[in-house]
Design a protein around this motif. Sequence first.
Motif, PDB file in Angstrom:
ATOM      1  N   HIS A 100      23.304 -37.741 -21.409  1.00  0.00           N
ATOM      2  CA  HIS A 100      23.087 -37.721 -20.209  1.00  0.00           C
ATOM      3  C   HIS A 100      22.839 -36.656 -19.743  1.00  0.00           C
ATOM      4  O   HIS A 100      22.202 -36.199 -18.912  1.00  0.00           O
ATOM      5  CB  HIS A 100      23.676 -38.285 -19.445  1.00  0.00           C
ATOM      6  N   ASP A 101      23.958 -35.348 -20.392  1.00  0.00           N
ATOM      7  CA  ASP A 101      23.080 -34.063 -19.675  1.00  0.00           C
ATOM      8  C   ASP A 101      22.274 -32.961 -20.553  1.00  0.00           C
ATOM      9  O   ASP A 101      22.371 -31.883 -20.601  1.00  0.00           O
ATOM     10  CB  ASP A 101      24.954 -33.077 -19.803  1.00  0.00           C
ATOM     11  N   GLY A 102      22.131 -34.348 -21.279  1.00  0.00           N
ATOM     12  CA  GLY A 102      20.449 -33.288 -21.630  1.00  0.00           C
ATOM     13  C   GLY A 102      21.103 -33.097 -22.639  1.00  0.00           C
ATOM     14  O   GLY A 102      19.753 -32.734 -23.680  1.00  0.00           O
ATOM     15  N   TYR A 103      21.746 -32.529 -23.602  1.00  0.00           N
ATOM     16  CA  TYR A 103      22.159 -31.972 -24.367  1.00  0.00           C
ATOM     17  C   TYR A 103      21.594 -33.146 -26.493  1.00  0.00           C
ATOM     18  O   TYR A 103      21.669 -34.616 -25.823  1.00  0.00           O
ATOM     19  CB  TYR A 103      23.958 -32.257 -24.997  1.00  0.00           C
ATOM     20  N   VAL A 104      20.602 -32.879 -26.852  1.00  0.00           N
ATOM     21  CA  VAL A 104      20.392 -33.542 -28.045  1.00  0.00           C
ATOM     22  C   VAL A 104      21.098 -33.394 -29.512  1.00  0.00           C
ATOM     23  O   VAL A 104      21.762 -32.732 -29.799  1.00  0.00           O
ATOM     24  CB  VAL A 104      19.028 -33.265 -28.874  1.00  0.00           C
ATOM     25  N   MET A 105      22.144 -34.775 -29.907  1.00  0.00           N
ATOM     26  CA  MET A 105      22.875 -33.846 -31.098  1.00  0.00           C
ATOM     27  C   MET A 105      22.883 -35.398 -31.953  1.00  0.00           C
ATOM     28  O   MET A 105      22.354 -36.165 -31.868  1.00  0.00           O
ATOM     29  CB  MET A 105      24.554 -34.550 -30.203  1.00  0.00           C
ATOM     30  N   ASP A 106      23.756 -34.723 -32.806  1.00  0.00           N
ATOM     31  CA  ASP A 106      23.190 -36.325 -34.231  1.00  0.00           C
ATOM     32  C   ASP A 106      24.442 -36.431 -34.640  1.00  0.00           C
ATOM     33  O   ASP A 106      25.434 -35.916 -33.863  1.00  0.00           O
ATOM     34  CB  ASP A 106      22.381 -34.999 -35.409  1.00  0.00           C
TER      35      ASP A 106
END
Length: 197
Positions: A100-106
């Motif tokens: 939701h905060d825009g961070y893209v995570m694996d």
Amino acid sequence: HTHTHTTHPHTHTTLPTTAAAAAMDEIQRCVDAICNESSSDACMELCQMLARGETVQLHDGRVLSKTQLYVEAIRCAPCFTMAFFNLALALRVGETVKLHDGYVMDKKQLLIEALRCDSNGSIAYNHLGNLLAAGETVQLHNGRELDKKQLHVEAIRRDPDNKGAYNSLGLLLAIGETVQLDDGRVLNAKQLFVEAI
């Protein structure tokens, strides 16, 4: 960094009317409970009930997938350890998710976040160790940099009954190689496998 997002065809859950209504009520309760920070294990179990690619429509009209339910849980409770952990498990290796905060995570980054929220998460240490390649290290939020073996040793330190961590650590050792655990024991692969039984 450039991230690519793979889209998967989604199937919408279709249930008989009364069962669909009951399932919708349970899922809505789940999301409401998360957003009211009064979530429970039953809520997370409900989120896990959705299959990969399956979606469910909430009373407010939103259609959410399994991963979107976990992202919603994280939005509502930014240090919800099990939401980070379960979201990591729901992703395939190489797949990413946008929070939701825009961070893209694996998967690795989500497990690191789960450990930020609960540094005692033995299973998260073990899963993170299983994801690392030989020679690869990962830096945790506390600044510690750990490799595969160290992550499995940490998993055992956090939970001496974590059978999976003993097994994973045993798989890493060459014949005749030993590893010292934090409790002082020095074990070879065979001894680690015995601990895993």
